[in-house]
Design a protein around this motif. Sequence first.
Motif, PDB file in Angstrom:
ATOM      1  N   GLU A 163     -12.503  -0.675  10.612  1.00 15.09           N
ATOM      2  CA  GLU A 163     -12.508  -1.366  11.866  1.00 15.09           C
ATOM      3  C   GLU A 163     -11.209  -1.283  12.639  1.00 15.09           C
ATOM      4  OE1 GLU A 163     -13.610  -5.476  10.942  1.00 15.09           O
ATOM      5  OE2 GLU A 163     -15.577  -5.081  10.817  1.00 15.09           O
ATOM      6  N   ASN A 164     -10.473  -2.391  12.958  1.00 18.72           N
ATOM      7  CA  ASN A 164      -9.137  -1.994  13.923  1.00 18.72           C
ATOM      8  C   ASN A 164      -8.046  -2.123  13.221  1.00 18.72           C
ATOM      9  OD1 ASN A 164     -10.776  -1.565  16.335  1.00 18.72           O
ATOM     10  ND2 ASN A 164     -10.766  -3.867  16.633  1.00 18.72           N
ATOM     11  N   SER A 165      -7.616  -3.254  12.517  1.00 11.95           N
ATOM     12  CA  SER A 165      -6.458  -3.520  12.199  1.00 11.95           C
ATOM     13  C   SER A 165      -6.175  -3.275  10.361  1.00 11.95           C
ATOM     14  CB  SER A 165      -5.757  -4.842  12.402  1.00 11.95           C
ATOM     15  OG  SER A 165      -6.535  -5.821  11.837  1.00 11.95           O
ATOM     16  N   ALA A 166      -7.356  -2.960   9.895  1.00 11.76           N
ATOM     17  CA  ALA A 166      -7.463  -2.852   8.282  1.00 11.76           C
ATOM     18  C   ALA A 166      -7.276  -1.514   7.945  1.00 11.76           C
ATOM     19  CB  ALA A 166      -8.584  -3.602   7.823  1.00 11.76           C
ATOM     20  N   PHE A 167      -6.872  -1.174   6.434  1.00 15.71           N
ATOM     21  CA  PHE A 167      -6.948  -0.008   5.773  1.00 15.71           C
ATOM     22  C   PHE A 167      -7.706  -0.027   4.424  1.00 15.71           C
ATOM     23  CE2 PHE A 167      -3.144  -0.381   8.474  1.00 15.71           C
ATOM     24  CZ  PHE A 167      -2.962   0.674   9.158  1.00 15.71           C
ATOM     25  N   ILE A 168      -8.195   1.089   4.172  1.00 12.93           N
ATOM     26  CA  ILE A 168      -8.622   1.373   2.827  1.00 12.93           C
ATOM     27  C   ILE A 168      -7.968   2.478   2.359  1.00 12.93           C
ATOM     28  CG2 ILE A 168     -10.648   2.074   1.395  1.00 12.93           C
ATOM     29  CD1 ILE A 168     -12.382   1.055   3.542  1.00 12.93           C
ATOM     30  N   PRO A 169      -6.934   2.001   1.268  1.00 13.70           N
ATOM     31  CA  PRO A 169      -5.949   3.361   0.731  1.00 13.70           C
ATOM     32  C   PRO A 169      -6.565   4.233  -0.055  1.00 13.70           C
ATOM     33  CG  PRO A 169      -5.585   1.183  -0.354  1.00 13.70           C
ATOM     34  CD  PRO A 169      -6.732   0.834   0.822  1.00 13.70           C
ATOM     35  N   ALA A 170      -6.261   5.235  -0.419  1.00 19.42           N
ATOM     36  CA  ALA A 170      -6.866   6.006  -1.300  1.00 19.42           C
ATOM     37  C   ALA A 170      -6.244   5.376  -2.836  1.00 19.42           C
ATOM     38  CB  ALA A 170      -6.241   7.687  -1.293  1.00 19.42           C
ATOM     39  N   ALA A 171      -5.065   5.358  -2.891  1.00 16.58           N
ATOM     40  CA  ALA A 171      -4.408   4.698  -4.101  1.00 16.58           C
ATOM     41  C   ALA A 171      -4.501   3.381  -4.103  1.00 16.58           C
ATOM     42  CB  ALA A 171      -2.857   4.940  -4.140  1.00 16.58           C
ATOM     43  N   ALA A 172      -4.687   2.508  -5.453  1.00 15.47           N
ATOM     44  CA  ALA A 172      -4.693   1.347  -5.532  1.00 15.47           C
ATOM     45  C   ALA A 172      -3.681   0.519  -5.067  1.00 15.47           C
ATOM     46  CB  ALA A 172      -4.814   1.005  -7.243  1.00 15.47           C
ATOM     47  N   ALA A 173      -4.022  -0.584  -4.414  1.00 18.42           N
ATOM     48  CA  ALA A 173      -2.849  -1.526  -4.047  1.00 18.42           C
ATOM     49  C   ALA A 173      -2.388  -2.164  -4.982  1.00 18.42           C
ATOM     50  CB  ALA A 173      -3.775  -2.679  -2.929  1.00 18.42           C
ATOM     51  N   VAL A 174      -1.206  -2.421  -4.811  1.00 20.01           N
ATOM     52  CA  VAL A 174      -0.090  -3.227  -5.857  1.00 20.01           C
ATOM     53  C   VAL A 174       0.118  -4.678  -5.184  1.00 20.01           C
ATOM     54  CG1 VAL A 174       1.920  -3.328  -6.876  1.00 20.01           C
ATOM     55  CG2 VAL A 174       0.765  -1.157  -6.429  1.00 20.01           C
ATOM     56  N   PRO A 175      -0.363  -5.702  -6.078  1.00 20.96           N
ATOM     57  CA  PRO A 175       0.083  -7.196  -5.851  1.00 20.96           C
ATOM     58  C   PRO A 175       1.532  -7.225  -5.538  1.00 20.96           C
ATOM     59  CG  PRO A 175      -1.568  -6.955  -7.612  1.00 20.96           C
ATOM     60  CD  PRO A 175      -1.022  -5.567  -7.399  1.00 20.96           C
ATOM     61  N   VAL A 176       1.610  -8.173  -4.518  1.00 20.34           N
ATOM     62  CA  VAL A 176       3.404  -8.551  -4.322  1.00 20.34           C
ATOM     63  C   VAL A 176       3.577  -9.731  -5.347  1.00 20.34           C
ATOM     64  CG1 VAL A 176       4.868  -9.586  -2.771  1.00 20.34           C
ATOM     65  CG2 VAL A 176       3.132  -7.970  -2.025  1.00 20.34           C
ATOM     66  N   ASP A 177       4.645  -9.369  -6.145  1.00 22.60           N
ATOM     67  CA  ASP A 177       5.185 -10.439  -6.961  1.00 22.60           C
ATOM     68  C   ASP A 177       6.839 -11.052  -6.926  1.00 22.60           C
ATOM     69  OD1 ASP A 177       6.843  -8.286  -7.781  1.00 22.60           O
ATOM     70  OD2 ASP A 177       5.947  -8.017  -9.928  1.00 22.60           O
ATOM     71  N   ASP A 178       7.239 -10.339  -5.437  1.00 24.29           N
ATOM     72  CA  ASP A 178       8.571 -10.839  -5.074  1.00 24.29           C
ATOM     73  C   ASP A 178       8.387 -11.506  -3.690  1.00 24.29           C
ATOM     74  OD1 ASP A 178      11.038 -11.191  -4.282  1.00 24.29           O
ATOM     75  OD2 ASP A 178      11.731  -9.218  -4.815  1.00 24.29           O
ATOM     76  N   PHE A 179       8.515 -12.744  -3.606  1.00 22.69           N
ATOM     77  CA  PHE A 179       8.118 -13.243  -2.214  1.00 22.69           C
ATOM     78  C   PHE A 179       9.476 -13.518  -1.646  1.00 22.69           C
ATOM     79  CE2 PHE A 179       4.377 -14.105  -5.080  1.00 22.69           C
ATOM     80  CZ  PHE A 179       3.638 -13.683  -4.077  1.00 22.69           C
ATOM     81  N   LEU A 198       0.777  -1.321   0.102  1.00 21.62           N
ATOM     82  CA  LEU A 198      -0.026  -0.161   0.006  1.00 21.62           C
ATOM     83  C   LEU A 198       0.929   1.202  -0.020  1.00 21.62           C
ATOM     84  CD1 LEU A 198      -2.581  -1.198   2.749  1.00 21.62           C
ATOM     85  CD2 LEU A 198      -2.545  -1.576   0.123  1.00 21.62           C
ATOM     86  N   ASP A 199       0.563   2.212  -0.678  1.00 18.54           N
ATOM     87  CA  ASP A 199       1.200   3.427  -0.501  1.00 18.54           C
ATOM     88  C   ASP A 199       0.344   4.716   0.302  1.00 18.54           C
ATOM     89  OD1 ASP A 199       2.271   6.033  -1.102  1.00 18.54           O
ATOM     90  OD2 ASP A 199       2.007   6.198  -3.226  1.00 18.54           O
ATOM     91  N   PHE A 200       0.910   4.490   1.518  1.00 18.31           N
ATOM     92  CA  PHE A 200       0.137   5.409   2.687  1.00 18.31           C
ATOM     93  C   PHE A 200       0.273   6.797   2.403  1.00 18.31           C
ATOM     94  CE2 PHE A 200       0.307   1.148   4.627  1.00 18.31           C
ATOM     95  CZ  PHE A 200      -0.716   1.103   5.232  1.00 18.31           C
ATOM     96  N   ALA A 201       1.116   7.081   1.764  1.00 19.73           N
ATOM     97  CA  ALA A 201       1.593   8.631   1.369  1.00 19.73           C
ATOM     98  C   ALA A 201       0.496   9.225   0.619  1.00 19.73           C
ATOM     99  CB  ALA A 201       2.967   8.817   0.884  1.00 19.73           C
ATOM    100  N   ARG A 202      -0.241   8.545   0.005  1.00 22.54           N
ATOM    101  CA  ARG A 202      -1.369   9.108  -0.676  1.00 22.54           C
ATOM    102  C   ARG A 202      -2.587   9.106  -0.169  1.00 22.54           C
ATOM    103  NH1 ARG A 202      -0.845   6.730  -6.883  1.00 22.54           N
ATOM    104  NH2 ARG A 202      -2.422   8.435  -7.071  1.00 22.54           N
ATOM    105  N   GLY A 203      -2.744   8.849   1.125  1.00 22.55           N
ATOM    106  CA  GLY A 203      -3.872   9.093   2.162  1.00 22.55           C
ATOM    107  C   GLY A 203      -4.466   7.476   2.159  1.00 22.55           C
ATOM    108  N   TYR A 204      -5.571   7.488   3.083  1.00 20.28           N
ATOM    109  CA  TYR A 204      -5.902   6.030   3.662  1.00 20.28           C
ATOM    110  C   TYR A 204      -7.039   6.543   4.814  1.00 20.28           C
ATOM    111  CZ  TYR A 204      -3.162   6.406   7.873  1.00 20.28           C
ATOM    112  OH  TYR A 204      -2.543   6.768   9.008  1.00 20.28           O
ATOM    113  N   SER A 205      -7.761   5.574   4.915  1.00 19.86           N
ATOM    114  CA  SER A 205      -8.802   5.302   5.906  1.00 19.86           C
ATOM    115  C   SER A 205      -8.467   4.025   6.883  1.00 19.86           C
ATOM    116  CB  SER A 205     -10.061   5.775   5.689  1.00 19.86           C
ATOM    117  OG  SER A 205     -10.798   4.903   4.863  1.00 19.86           O
ATOM    118  N   ARG A 206      -8.974   4.080   7.971  1.00 23.46           N
ATOM    119  CA  ARG A 206      -8.851   2.831   8.834  1.00 23.46           C
ATOM    120  C   ARG A 206     -10.282   2.279   8.516  1.00 23.46           C
ATOM    121  NH1 ARG A 206      -4.951   0.714  12.103  1.00 23.46           N
ATOM    122  NH2 ARG A 206      -3.234   2.327  12.431  1.00 23.46           N
TER     123      ARG A 206
END
Length: 242
Positions: free
Chosen positions: A169-185, A159-167
Motif C-alpha cells: 500500500e503506501n506506508s508499509a513494507f514487507i521485508p525480505a529478511a525477518a523483522a527483529v522485535p525491539v527489546d530496548d525501549f 527492519l533490515d532494508f539492506a537485504r531487500g523489501y517491497s512496499r
Amino acid sequence: MDINAPVGLSGQIALARRLETIASNVANAGTAGYKSEAVTFATVVSKTQPFQTSFAFGGGPHVDLSGGGFKQTGNPLDVAVRGQGFLAIATPQGAAYTRDGRMQMLPTGDIVTLEGHAVLDAGGAPLTADPDGGALDIGNDGTMRQNGRTIGALGLFTLDFARGYSRYENSAFIPAAAAVPVDDFARDGIVQGFVEESNVNPVLEMTRLIAVQRAFEAMSASLEQRDQALRETIQGLGARGG
C-alpha cells in the motif's frame, strides 16, 4: 564500437528510476508514516579498448528512515513510533510493517488499522480489547491496558532494508529478511495520542524533480546531437563515394 548510445541510455535509465521515486515521494507527502525513498547508483567501468568507459548502473532504492513530525490528535487509538521501529500488521501478503499508527477498535474488539488490517503483537498474534471496557492506555513499550488491566502489547520491530523489501500500500513494507522485535525501549518506543507525518520535504523533492528533468532533457539533447552528427558524416561519405 560506438559506445556513446549505450552510455547515454544507461544514464537515462538511471534518471528515469530516480524520477519514479521522486514522484512517489511527492504523491505521499501527506501520507501518515510514509518514509521517502531515493535511488543509489553505481558506476560500472568497461575496459573496452582503447578506453575505459563508465556506465551508470541503477542500484536499489534506499529508504530514508529519518522521523517525520508528530501531530497530536488526542485519539487514544492513535500512536506514533519514536526511533526506527515499525508496527506490525497482518495483510493478505503476510506480515507488513508500518509507521502509520492510526488504529480503530471494531465492535468485536479487534484492533485494526484504518484499512482494516489486524494490528499484531510481538509474537505475531492479532490484538483485541473489550469494546465495552473503556479507553486504552498504551505505554512507551507498547503495553496496552484497559481499566488498569494489561490486555496485550503492540509489537515493535526493526527492519533490515539492506537485504531487500517491497512496499505494501503506501506506508508499509514487507521485508525480505525477518523483522527483529525491539527489546530496548530507551531509543524506540510508542507515543500515544499522536500520528507521525510523512518525512517527505515537498519543496526539496520538487527541486530534485526539476533537476532530474533538466538532466534527462540535456542527455536526450546530447544523444540527438550525436545522432545528427553521425547522420551528416554518413551522408558526407556517401556523397564522396558517389
